[in-house]
Scaffold this motif. Sequence first.
Motif, PDB file in Angstrom:
ATOM      1  N   ARG A  11       0.902  -1.217  -0.004  1.00 16.82           N
ATOM      2  CA  ARG A  11      -0.148   0.076  -0.053  1.00 16.82           C
ATOM      3  C   ARG A  11       0.850   1.389  -0.129  1.00 16.82           C
ATOM      4  O   ARG A  11       1.733   1.307   0.935  1.00 16.82           O
ATOM      5  CB  ARG A  11      -0.958  -0.027   1.239  1.00 16.82           C
ATOM      6  CG  ARG A  11      -1.670   1.274   1.170  1.00 16.82           C
ATOM      7  CD  ARG A  11      -2.732   0.996   2.688  1.00 16.82           C
ATOM      8  NE  ARG A  11      -3.511   2.173   2.834  1.00 16.82           N
ATOM      9  CZ  ARG A  11      -4.701   2.215   2.619  1.00 16.82           C
ATOM     10  NH1 ARG A  11      -5.371   1.341   2.257  1.00 16.82           N
ATOM     11  NH2 ARG A  11      -5.369   3.542   2.884  1.00 16.82           N
ATOM     12  N   GLU A  33     -12.738   5.904   5.083  1.00 17.16           N
ATOM     13  CA  GLU A  33     -11.959   5.709   3.722  1.00 17.16           C
ATOM     14  C   GLU A  33     -13.042   5.063   2.781  1.00 17.16           C
ATOM     15  O   GLU A  33     -13.756   4.073   3.128  1.00 17.16           O
ATOM     16  CB  GLU A  33     -10.608   4.869   3.865  1.00 17.16           C
ATOM     17  CG  GLU A  33      -9.888   4.746   2.749  1.00 17.16           C
ATOM     18  CD  GLU A  33      -8.507   3.891   3.074  1.00 17.16           C
ATOM     19  OE1 GLU A  33      -7.482   4.317   2.857  1.00 17.16           O
ATOM     20  OE2 GLU A  33      -8.732   2.646   3.328  1.00 17.16           O
ATOM     21  N   TYR A  42      -6.587  -2.033  -5.540  1.00 19.38           N
ATOM     22  CA  TYR A  42      -7.616  -0.989  -5.217  1.00 19.38           C
ATOM     23  C   TYR A  42      -6.875   0.374  -5.151  1.00 19.38           C
ATOM     24  O   TYR A  42      -5.818   0.606  -4.937  1.00 19.38           O
ATOM     25  CB  TYR A  42      -8.126  -1.295  -4.072  1.00 19.38           C
ATOM     26  CG  TYR A  42      -7.134  -1.504  -2.705  1.00 19.38           C
ATOM     27  CD1 TYR A  42      -7.006  -0.067  -1.952  1.00 19.38           C
ATOM     28  CD2 TYR A  42      -6.606  -2.520  -2.558  1.00 19.38           C
ATOM     29  CE1 TYR A  42      -6.239  -0.331  -0.673  1.00 19.38           C
ATOM     30  CE2 TYR A  42      -5.585  -2.586  -1.266  1.00 19.38           C
ATOM     31  CZ  TYR A  42      -5.271  -1.455  -0.571  1.00 19.38           C
ATOM     32  OH  TYR A  42      -4.557  -1.487   0.365  1.00 19.38           O
ATOM     33  N   SER A  54       0.683   5.453   0.037  1.00 24.55           N
ATOM     34  CA  SER A  54      -0.272   6.623   0.380  1.00 24.55           C
ATOM     35  C   SER A  54       0.253   7.664   0.391  1.00 24.55           C
ATOM     36  O   SER A  54       1.459   7.902   0.633  1.00 24.55           O
ATOM     37  CB  SER A  54      -0.847   6.052   1.826  1.00 24.55           C
ATOM     38  OG  SER A  54      -1.590   5.079   1.909  1.00 24.55           O
ATOM     39  N   GLY A  77      -9.538   8.839   1.426  1.00 20.67           N
ATOM     40  CA  GLY A  77      -9.867   8.875   2.770  1.00 20.67           C
ATOM     41  C   GLY A  77      -9.906  10.389   3.350  1.00 20.67           C
ATOM     42  O   GLY A  77      -9.124  11.112   3.047  1.00 20.67           O
ATOM     43  N   TRP A  95      -4.803   9.656  -0.030  1.00 17.87           N
ATOM     44  CA  TRP A  95      -5.072   8.935  -1.219  1.00 17.87           C
ATOM     45  C   TRP A  95      -4.322   7.696  -1.195  1.00 17.87           C
ATOM     46  O   TRP A  95      -2.990   7.733  -0.704  1.00 17.87           O
ATOM     47  CB  TRP A  95      -4.344   9.870  -2.417  1.00 17.87           C
ATOM     48  CG  TRP A  95      -5.286  11.037  -2.489  1.00 17.87           C
ATOM     49  CD1 TRP A  95      -4.798  12.292  -1.889  1.00 17.87           C
ATOM     50  CD2 TRP A  95      -6.300  11.439  -3.513  1.00 17.87           C
ATOM     51  NE1 TRP A  95      -5.545  13.238  -2.421  1.00 17.87           N
ATOM     52  CE2 TRP A  95      -6.534  12.664  -3.355  1.00 17.87           C
ATOM     53  CE3 TRP A  95      -7.000  10.569  -4.146  1.00 17.87           C
ATOM     54  CZ2 TRP A  95      -7.567  13.324  -3.981  1.00 17.87           C
ATOM     55  CZ3 TRP A  95      -8.175  11.201  -5.034  1.00 17.87           C
ATOM     56  CH2 TRP A  95      -8.306  12.657  -4.829  1.00 17.87           C
ATOM     57  N   SER A  99      -7.874   4.296  -3.063  1.00 19.97           N
ATOM     58  CA  SER A  99      -8.530   4.583  -1.970  1.00 19.97           C
ATOM     59  C   SER A  99      -8.512   6.099  -1.914  1.00 19.97           C
ATOM     60  O   SER A  99      -7.662   6.716  -2.160  1.00 19.97           O
ATOM     61  CB  SER A  99      -8.309   4.087  -0.638  1.00 19.97           C
ATOM     62  OG  SER A  99      -8.356   2.701  -0.693  1.00 19.97           O
ATOM     63  N   SER A 142     -12.811   2.772  -0.488  1.00 21.48           N
ATOM     64  CA  SER A 142     -11.816   2.036  -1.485  1.00 21.48           C
ATOM     65  C   SER A 142     -12.740   1.296  -2.748  1.00 21.48           C
ATOM     66  O   SER A 142     -14.098   0.874  -2.389  1.00 21.48           O
ATOM     67  CB  SER A 142     -11.183   0.861  -0.711  1.00 21.48           C
ATOM     68  OG  SER A 142     -10.450   1.320   0.021  1.00 21.48           O
ATOM     69  N   GLN A 153     -15.797  -0.534  -1.100  1.00 20.83           N
ATOM     70  CA  GLN A 153     -15.591  -0.621   0.162  1.00 20.83           C
ATOM     71  C   GLN A 153     -15.506   0.458   1.370  1.00 20.83           C
ATOM     72  O   GLN A 153     -14.522   1.507   0.880  1.00 20.83           O
ATOM     73  CB  GLN A 153     -14.318  -1.534   0.681  1.00 20.83           C
ATOM     74  CG  GLN A 153     -13.794  -2.143   1.752  1.00 20.83           C
ATOM     75  CD  GLN A 153     -14.778  -3.118   2.486  1.00 20.83           C
ATOM     76  OE1 GLN A 153     -15.251  -4.128   1.706  1.00 20.83           O
ATOM     77  NE2 GLN A 153     -15.028  -3.165   3.667  1.00 20.83           N
TER      78      GLN A 153
END
Length: 371
Positions: A94, A174, A157, A96, A161, A128, A159, A176, A216
Amino acid sequence: MKMIKRAGLTRTGSAFGGTLVAGLGLALLPDPAAAQAANGSAVTGSVTAVVGTAEGTPDQPVAVEHDAENGTFSLVFENDYFADTDRHYTNGFRFSYMTPPGGDPQWLRDAVGAIPFTGFGGDIRVVWSLGQNMYTPRDTSLRNPDPDDRPYAGWLYGSVGVIAETGGVLDQIELSLGIVGPSSLAEQTQKGVHELISSDDPQGWDTQLKDEPIVQLTYQKSWRALAAGSAWGFAADVTPHAGFALGNAFTYANTGVTFRLGQDLPRDYGPPRISPSLPGSTYFRPTDSWGWYLFAGVDGRAVARNIFLDGNTWKDSRSVDKKPLVGDLQAGLAITINGARIAYTHVIRSKEFDGQDQHDEFGALSVSFNF
């Protein structure tokens, strides 16, 4: 082979999800006035927040001065290699980016502030993210894996948030959007990595879950330093949390607590993790140029839906019978150096499905830095 067919989402859930998608989607639009104001204060800035520290209490306001900050990047890599295994939740990645302080538009504050049962306010940021999760059975040498073992699956995915820290409380919400199935590229990722490290090629990806779009929503609330103290140059605090996930990938409610012990504890809520997990956060505010802390935490989840065990929602696919209660136990070390935080977390996860022979273990390595 166990085959299942899942029902679709309800009309009420669709309307609720549509409202959330629209609301969070507005966060993508720039606010010229806010951006101009943020650029005008690009040299130094300050923010007044209500925080809890080892020397104070969570409801004591303190002024926190900080240098110019354009944002925070965070990278999280989770893999069972750290536990010398190769099964079940085998890899997660992940990346971000969290926006700088003071740049959030007023309409965004008003929008998230209107969400019931939350306390969005104070230091608000937009986060992000882009990530990929990968799941395999225990024996990856079989072209036709054991139907009673976890099925092959991948999730790719993106996302967006919103997080807000106010009064020593962190709210995180968040949304997704992504894809489960061959289009997640999990097969290509695992085979490419295995070829790179000269490891055996996994054989059963032809049996993975089918393509399915994912929507999600997750929400977490953490109360930093609800209990705190210091002695002999060390500080310690206790941060409980609670939250939920709603979507066709995961639906669950969770709660737990994190303990920290160290020197010059930064204002953070634990290192970031990949959901489902203890919450953690990209958000952190160092209190000095150097600091460290040991941490340990526990999280319990009541699980109503896990697509990676239950199988596809609208199509027949492989599946196993999930356990309704799952727990995570984690411990690790975090080091802050100026505007950077480096952390390692070791995770023990309880059995997630019937027939699983033992618990799972994996490690999480994260790097976050302000710039």
